[in-house]
Structure formats: C-alpha cells, structure tokens
Design a protein around this motif. Structure first.
Motif, mmCIF file in Angstrom:
data_model
loop_
_atom_site.group_PDB
_atom_site.id
_atom_site.type_symbol
_atom_site.label_atom_id
_atom_site.label_comp_id
_atom_site.label_asym_id
_atom_site.label_seq_id
_atom_site.Cartn_x
_atom_site.Cartn_y
_atom_site.Cartn_z
ATOM 1 N N ALA A 192 -7.526 -79.392 52.367
ATOM 2 C CA ALA A 192 -6.228 -80.031 52.622
ATOM 3 C C ALA A 192 -5.126 -79.794 51.381
ATOM 4 O O ALA A 192 -3.877 -80.437 51.506
ATOM 5 C CB ALA A 192 -5.941 -81.585 53.470
ATOM 6 N N LEU A 193 -5.928 -80.346 50.286
ATOM 7 C CA LEU A 193 -4.865 -80.458 49.170
ATOM 8 C C LEU A 193 -4.052 -78.952 48.353
ATOM 9 O O LEU A 193 -3.915 -78.909 47.537
ATOM 10 C CB LEU A 193 -5.174 -81.006 48.043
ATOM 11 C CG LEU A 193 -5.758 -82.538 48.692
ATOM 12 C CD1 LEU A 193 -6.527 -83.557 47.387
ATOM 13 C CD2 LEU A 193 -4.449 -83.978 48.391
ATOM 14 N N GLY A 194 -4.882 -78.094 49.477
ATOM 15 C CA GLY A 194 -4.617 -76.531 48.855
ATOM 16 C C GLY A 194 -5.454 -76.005 48.352
ATOM 17 O O GLY A 194 -4.707 -75.459 47.168
ATOM 18 N N CYS A 195 -6.027 -76.926 47.553
ATOM 19 C CA CYS A 195 -6.915 -76.664 46.376
ATOM 20 C C CYS A 195 -6.388 -76.844 44.969
ATOM 21 O O CYS A 195 -6.729 -75.670 44.004
ATOM 22 C CB CYS A 195 -7.501 -75.279 46.889
ATOM 23 S SG CYS A 195 -9.016 -75.213 48.174
ATOM 24 N N LEU A 196 -5.651 -76.609 45.136
ATOM 25 C CA LEU A 196 -4.631 -77.630 44.233
ATOM 26 C C LEU A 196 -5.323 -78.730 42.869
ATOM 27 O O LEU A 196 -5.202 -79.394 42.895
ATOM 28 C CB LEU A 196 -3.633 -78.202 44.064
ATOM 29 C CG LEU A 196 -1.983 -77.407 43.314
ATOM 30 C CD1 LEU A 196 -1.347 -76.366 42.871
ATOM 31 C CD2 LEU A 196 -0.836 -78.806 43.161
ATOM 32 N N PRO A 197 -5.345 -77.729 41.085
ATOM 33 C CA PRO A 197 -6.244 -78.647 40.704
ATOM 34 C C PRO A 197 -5.301 -79.910 39.857
ATOM 35 O O PRO A 197 -6.077 -81.090 40.271
ATOM 36 C CB PRO A 197 -6.213 -77.796 38.710
ATOM 37 C CG PRO A 197 -6.092 -76.535 39.770
ATOM 38 C CD PRO A 197 -5.037 -76.811 41.434
ATOM 39 N N LEU A 198 -4.190 -80.032 39.916
ATOM 40 C CA LEU A 198 -3.713 -81.530 39.547
ATOM 41 C C LEU A 198 -3.298 -82.593 41.478
ATOM 42 O O LEU A 198 -3.775 -83.649 40.767
ATOM 43 C CB LEU A 198 -1.763 -80.771 39.183
ATOM 44 C CG LEU A 198 -1.279 -82.088 39.327
ATOM 45 C CD1 LEU A 198 -1.232 -82.770 38.309
ATOM 46 C CD2 LEU A 198 0.626 -81.624 39.150
ATOM 47 N N ALA A 199 -3.630 -81.670 42.355
ATOM 48 C CA ALA A 199 -3.711 -82.581 43.459
ATOM 49 C C ALA A 199 -4.939 -83.226 43.432
ATOM 50 O O ALA A 199 -4.718 -84.437 43.766
ATOM 51 C CB ALA A 199 -3.130 -81.360 44.825
ATOM 52 N N ILE A 200 -5.750 -82.622 43.200
ATOM 53 C CA ILE A 200 -7.105 -82.495 43.390
ATOM 54 C C ILE A 200 -7.260 -84.106 41.996
ATOM 55 O O ILE A 200 -7.950 -85.058 42.318
ATOM 56 C CB ILE A 200 -8.096 -82.239 43.267
ATOM 57 C CG1 ILE A 200 -8.393 -80.973 44.476
ATOM 58 C CG2 ILE A 200 -9.560 -82.485 43.105
ATOM 59 C CD1 ILE A 200 -8.699 -79.741 44.423
ATOM 60 N N GLU A 201 -6.838 -83.775 40.798
ATOM 61 C CA GLU A 201 -7.128 -84.644 40.149
ATOM 62 C C GLU A 201 -6.748 -86.158 40.737
ATOM 63 O O GLU A 201 -7.048 -86.970 39.881
ATOM 64 C CB GLU A 201 -6.643 -83.975 38.477
ATOM 65 C CG GLU A 201 -6.458 -85.283 37.056
ATOM 66 C CD GLU A 201 -5.790 -84.877 35.854
ATOM 67 O OE1 GLU A 201 -5.231 -85.732 35.317
ATOM 68 O OE2 GLU A 201 -4.747 -83.180 36.187
ATOM 69 N N GLN A 202 -5.541 -85.489 41.131
ATOM 70 C CA GLN A 202 -4.304 -87.158 40.754
ATOM 71 C C GLN A 202 -5.523 -88.250 42.214
ATOM 72 O O GLN A 202 -5.271 -89.076 41.927
ATOM 73 C CB GLN A 202 -3.153 -86.762 41.230
ATOM 74 C CG GLN A 202 -1.966 -86.418 40.293
ATOM 75 C CD GLN A 202 -0.786 -86.427 40.421
ATOM 76 O OE1 GLN A 202 -0.223 -86.238 41.655
ATOM 77 N NE2 GLN A 202 0.082 -86.834 39.385
ATOM 78 N N ALA A 203 -5.557 -86.582 43.209
ATOM 79 C CA ALA A 203 -5.965 -87.517 44.859
ATOM 80 C C ALA A 203 -7.673 -88.122 43.944
ATOM 81 O O ALA A 203 -7.665 -89.602 44.760
ATOM 82 C CB ALA A 203 -6.561 -86.971 45.415
ATOM 83 N N GLY A 204 -8.917 -87.269 42.828
ATOM 84 C CA GLY A 204 -9.503 -88.070 42.733
ATOM 85 C C GLY A 204 -9.305 -89.258 42.363
ATOM 86 O O GLY A 204 -10.137 -90.195 42.327
ATOM 87 N N ALA A 205 -8.438 -89.237 41.043
ATOM 88 C CA ALA A 205 -7.976 -91.286 40.381
ATOM 89 C C ALA A 205 -7.425 -92.080 41.387
ATOM 90 O O ALA A 205 -7.847 -93.222 41.531
ATOM 91 C CB ALA A 205 -6.369 -90.734 39.507
#
Length: 642
Positions: free
Chosen positions: A235-248
């Motif tokens: 759902a986050l498009g496998c975008l590292p920045l998006a994943i980092e922020q979602a995880g945070a």
C-alpha cells in the motif's frame, strides 16, 4: 611585483591602501587573497563533512551497494539514478551515505555537496577549499575558492566527492571529467550514461515487496506478522521513506500494522489511496496526514513548527533557531521520522516538505508558515545598523534558508522583516567576499524597502549602501548609482553638514576606490572627514576611520607620504579613543603597515603587521576575516623583504 593583498588595497610595490570602514555597508574582509598552489596542499587523512549517520535498517540494497563499490574500483565516476519515478524517497542519498561511511578508511577526504543548483555546487566546493587550507582567511571569494578546489581535485587522488540531487548533467560535467578520485552523483533524472558522460549508471527503483516488508518489520515494534506487513508495504508503494515513517508512527504510538492499514484506508483529503509503484508524493502525503493527527494531539504547536520547517532549505537547519519549547516539539517530530536531527542540525526530506507545503497551501496557511520561518531566522539576526568587527556572526549557515523562505513570501506584499533578513544575510556574505551570492538578496531587500517607503525615504539609505558594497565587491560600475543615491537621500533628509552624512560620503569614496577611481574618491574622502571634524567631538573614534579612508584615497593617487602621515594620525587617535583590545586597532595597524611599506620603510611595515596579527588572534580569533587579512599582509611583507 604587483600582487594584491587585501580589499581596497593595491599591490606590494605599488599604491597601497587597506580596509575602509565607514557606515553600514563597509567590507571587512579580504577579497583577493592568493591561495597556495593546490598541488602543494596535501590531503589530510580523515577530512570529512559527513554529519548524518547511516540508517541502521538498510535492506534490499545489497546488490546496488555492491555495484557501487565495484564501479568505484579505480578512478571511476558513478551516477546513482532513479529511472522510474523521477521523484525522491527511494534511497539514492542513503545508498551514497552507506557507501561513504563504510569506506571511510579507503579515502583521505570524503566531501558531500547538496548539488541542486550551480550556486550550491560552487559553495560546496568553496567550503572544501576552506577546510583544506584552514589557516587561510575564510573570505576568499566563493568562485575563486571553488576553482581552487576543482584544481585540487584534479591534482590529487584518494578522495570521494558526493554530489547529491543533481538536476542537470551540464552543471557537473567539468567535475566528472579528468578527475583522479571517485565521484558519486545522485539524481532523479534518468538521462542515460551518455548524457552524464560517465562509465556506469546504477538504476535505483523502489524496494522489492519482500525487502519492503523486511524493512517495515524492522521499523515497526509490532512487526511480527508478515502478512499485514506485506499488505502495508504494498500500500505504501514499497517506498523506503514511506515505510520508515509508517514504522516510526507504529512504534511511537505502540500501535499495530493492521490498525495502521485501517487508518491509511480511511484517510481522506488531498490524495486518493495509492497502490504499489504509485506516486511517492501521494504516498508521503497520506502518511503525513496520519502522523500529524497523532502529533497534534500531543502538541498542537508541533504542526505549526513542521509547516515552518517546510519553508526552509531541507538540510542543515541550525539547532540555534529553536527555543526550549520548539526543541521539545522537534523531538516529537523526529520520533515520527518527520524530521531528522544530526550533528549538522535538522533535516526534513524534500517529499515531506512537498506534502506539508501542499496541505498548508490548500488550507491557506502557507503564508503564515513562511512568516513563522522568517521570524525564526530573524532571531539569529538582531536589529543593528552594521556588523561590528568583533562580532563576525556565525550566520552564513542561514543563507540557504533565507533564500528558501524568501521564495515563498508573497511578492505582492512588501515585508520589511523579509527585507531586513535579506539585507543582513547579504551583509554577512559581503563580509566573506561572497558577493555573487549576496547580490540577489541585497537587490531584493532594496526593492522591498522601496515598495514600503517610496523612492526617497531615509530608511532606504542602509539598503542602498549595502547593495553598493555588494556591487563594488563585484567591481561593477552600477555600484556608484546606489552609493550616490544614498548620499543624495541622506543629504536631503539630514542637511549637508549633519554628522550622519559623513559615513555615507565615505562609503561613496570606498566604492570609487574599489572601482580603481581614486582621483574621484579623494574629494569624497576629504568631504567626509571635514563633516566629521565639524560635527564630532575631538578625539571621537569615527575621526580615525575617516582619516584612514582619506589615507587610502591618497595612496590610490600615489601620495604615499601624506597617506603615511594620516595613517599615523589615525592610529594615534584610535589608540586614545578606544580600549587597547579594540578590534579596530587591527585595521589601523594593518593599514599603517601598508603605508610604511609604500613609503619605503619595510622594517616598520613588518613590525606593524606583526602587531596587528598578535592583536587580531587574541581578540578576534584565528578564523576571523580580519585576522586572516592581517596574517596574509604580514606573510606577504616578510616574503617580499625577509
């Protein structure tokens, strides 16, 4: 021998003059100091300007990192290029940082330049020069220092240069050609190796779904169930920045991935839901909205702070801009990975900035955010007529942020707060002989003042004088029209004999001297001294400045005997009027050294210069521009007459 040794100075063996100090547009640094030969300056092992630590959770990029290392075996240049999306967030800069950090021991010098514009590239190279030659004055003109750095790179090996976020290959082509070290260029543009003229390209896409899932499970405290993590990563498009922020967000709120998926599906507003390989900016916008709702519950002021930060340049926002309350809000934003703190200050990712600005613009709050950012910057530049010699504010780090904030301020709404920021920032750049960078700021500052006050208001005098100093530093003849106008406004508002008119007339004399028109400077310098003598009490320190300015004009026309007499008089008056550790004595001593040299008394010249250096180091410090001027003067005198 005819070699320049300082601002408003001629050469040893020619007509000699020194620094002119008069009014709020005076330049206090050296603008033409010769640097040592680049080939003679060794690379100090361990020199690096990396301040950001690499990410601990770096997954899915092993092949790219290995390819980068292989490509940089030998004297290669490499472009790390994103070929699919053309936007950030996939980790190009992080890949370069991981390589640079892991290979510190293989390079004597590692230098990182944010390279979005030619001006940033030039400034980054100039800063490399200042680190390679730390004993040299920092006010060497930016272009001169950048050219020196390029020559140094051509003549040495064992270095790594990272040019981050380059938009146009033409802006770095000369750096990529014939270099002996390693260069990594990161860019959003997939133009092919031919356009970049490099040996190899490394295309960096979004993460694979498996790697994106791994990263999310490492980032989120709840990351134990792979199935919802895979759905969220997609759902986050496998975008590292998006994943980092979602995880945070998940970790900070002690939530779970399934609940976050629900929030993502329910988030309405600016953008529609995004799918795998969707637009990164849309992805970040949705995540930002989720995170900020949670942040706002804890501290409503944090949202306003983030909006203000979106108006700055994205990197190296100084921590000194934040008061205690703002630092707490900053820590909250960092916990959600909306900003990052490092030894260099605060950074906010460009995609996050874009999303925040878009939302603020839609909510008609962007103007307010820009004004908040402006207020933060102004806390570092308190109101003053001029920068004193002993201040030398550490304000050059504000320059990119002043430019960024100014670009967002409404053009149709004159703001004297913005005008003051641009004026004072350009003054600091003038102090360091960075006239090219100062010019657009000084010019816009004057335009804002004219829009606010009209064409003939006395408030324009300081803005005109500042722009004249910038243009005269660039040796442009149009400096005269601004200096003449400043005098005319001052004379009309104050009268022809007012004490405050004297420094304006003195500034005009200084511009004439910069433009090698000493004969025109002479009557202006005499008039300034006459006004000051008639209106100031006997022994006033400003009289010493005007005496020195007249001496500079006389030296420019070859009357070295009279110039020496005036410099002696100026030093005597200054020593009696000011404390023995006052920094203006450095200037008086240095200018007296030049006058002695021009009059043929080398022994006295060397003695005065040595005394100026001793005093400058003690009261101004070894890195002050005026200290550098005095040191260079002393070296040149000793070199010519050992």
């Amino acid at each position: 021998m005819n070699e320049p040794i300082g601002p408003r100075s001629a050469a040893l063996g020619g007509a000699n003059s020194g620094i002119i100090i008069t009014g709020d547009g005076a330049q206090l640094g050296a603008s033409a100091l010769p640097l040592p030969r680049p080939g003679d300056v060794p690379a100090p092992r361990g020199l690096s300007n990396l301040t950001k630590p690499p990410a601990l959770d770096f997954v899915g990029r092993a092949d790219a990192l290995a390819a980068l290392g292989t490509a940089l075996t030998g004297a290669a240049s490499v472009v790390v290029s994103q070929v699919v999306y053309g936007l950030g967030g996939v980790g190009k800069s992080e890949l370069a940082l991981q390589y640079a950090t892991a290979n510190r021991e293989h390079y004597r010098v590692i230098w990182w330049i944010t390279a979005e514009s030619p001006e940033q590239i030039e400034a980054g190279l100039a800063q490399l020069t200042r680190f390679l030659v730390p004993e040299h004055p920092v006010e060497v003109p930016t272009r001169q220092a950048a050219v020196w750095a390029k020559t140094w790179l051509l003549e040495h090996d064992g270095w790594l240069l990272v040019l981050d976020n380059v938009h146009n290959p033409a802006q770095v082509r000369d750096l990529l050609a014939q270099m002996r070290g390693h260069i990594i260029v990161t860019t959003r543009r997939d133009l092919g190796a031919r356009a970049w003229r490099v040996r190899e390209l490394i295309a960096l896409d979004v993460l694979s779904l498996e790697a994106a899932t791994d990263l999310l499970m490492l980032s989120a405290a709840d990351g134990k169930d792979r199935e919802p993590a895979t759905r969220l990563a997609a759902a986050l498009g496998c975008l590292p920045l998006a994943i980092e922020q979602a995880g945070a967000y998940i970790e900070e709120t002690h939530g779970d991935i399934t609940a976050y998926l629900t929030k993502l599906d329910e988030t309405s507003g600016l953008y529609a839901p995004v799918a795998h390989r969707g637009d990164p900016e849309q992805t970040i916008s949705k995540i930002w909205r989720i995170s900020m709702r949670e942040v706002e519950r804890t501290s409503p002021a944090a949202l306003a702070l983030l909006r203000a930060l979106s108006c700055f340049a994205p990197d190296d926002i100084p921590l000194t801009l934040f008061d205690e309350a703002a630092l707490r809000d900053l820590a909250l934003l960092a916990s959600y990975s909306l900003v990052k703190r490092s030894a260099g200050g605060v950074a906010i990712h460009r995609l996050v900035q874009s999303a925040v600005r878009a939302q603020a613009r839609d909510a008609r709050l962007l103007d307010a955010a820009a004004r908040d950012a402006l207020s933060m910057l102004l806390t570092r530049l308190p109101e003053r007529r001029a920068f004193a010699l002993d201040e030398w504010p550490e304000g050059l780090d504000l320059h990119p942020h002043a430019v960024a904030v100014a670009s967002l301020m409404p053009v149709h709404q004159p703001s004297m707060s913005l005008g003051r920021l641009l004026r004072d920032t350009s003054r600091l750049l003038n102090l360091h002989a960075r006239f090219k960078e100062a010019f657009p700021l000084a010019e816009r500052a004057l335009t804002l003042a004219e829009d606010r006050f009209g064409p003939d208001h006395p408030a324009l005098i300081g803005f005109l004088t500042n722009l004249a100093a910038t243009l005269s530093g660039l040796r442009r003849d149009d400096a005269l029209q601004h200096a003449v106008r400043a005098v005319a406004i001052a004379e009309a508002s104050l009268g022809p004999r007012h004490r405050d008119l004297a420094p304006r007339v003195g500034n005009l004399a200084a511009v004439y001297i910069d433009l090698d028109r000493a004969h025109d400077a002479l009557p202006m310098a005499r008039r300034a001294l006459a006004i000051a003598t008639a209106t100031l009490p006997p022994g006033h320190p400003d009289l010493g400045r005007h005496l020195g300015n007249l001496a500079a004009a006389l030296a420019g026309v070859g009357d070295h005997e009279q110039a020496l007499a005036l410099e002696l008089q100026a030093l005597d008056l200054t020593e009696r009027a000011l404390p023995p550790d006052h920094p203006e004595l450095v200037v008086r001593l240095g200018n007296l050294a030049l006058a002695h040299h021009a009059a043929g008394d080398t022994r006295q010249a060397i003695a005065c210069a040595a005394r100026a250096v001793t005093l400058a180091v003690r009261i101004l410090g070894p890195r002050h521009p005026t200290t550098g001027w005095a040191q260079h003067l002393s070296r040149r005198l000793v070199t010519h007459h050992p």
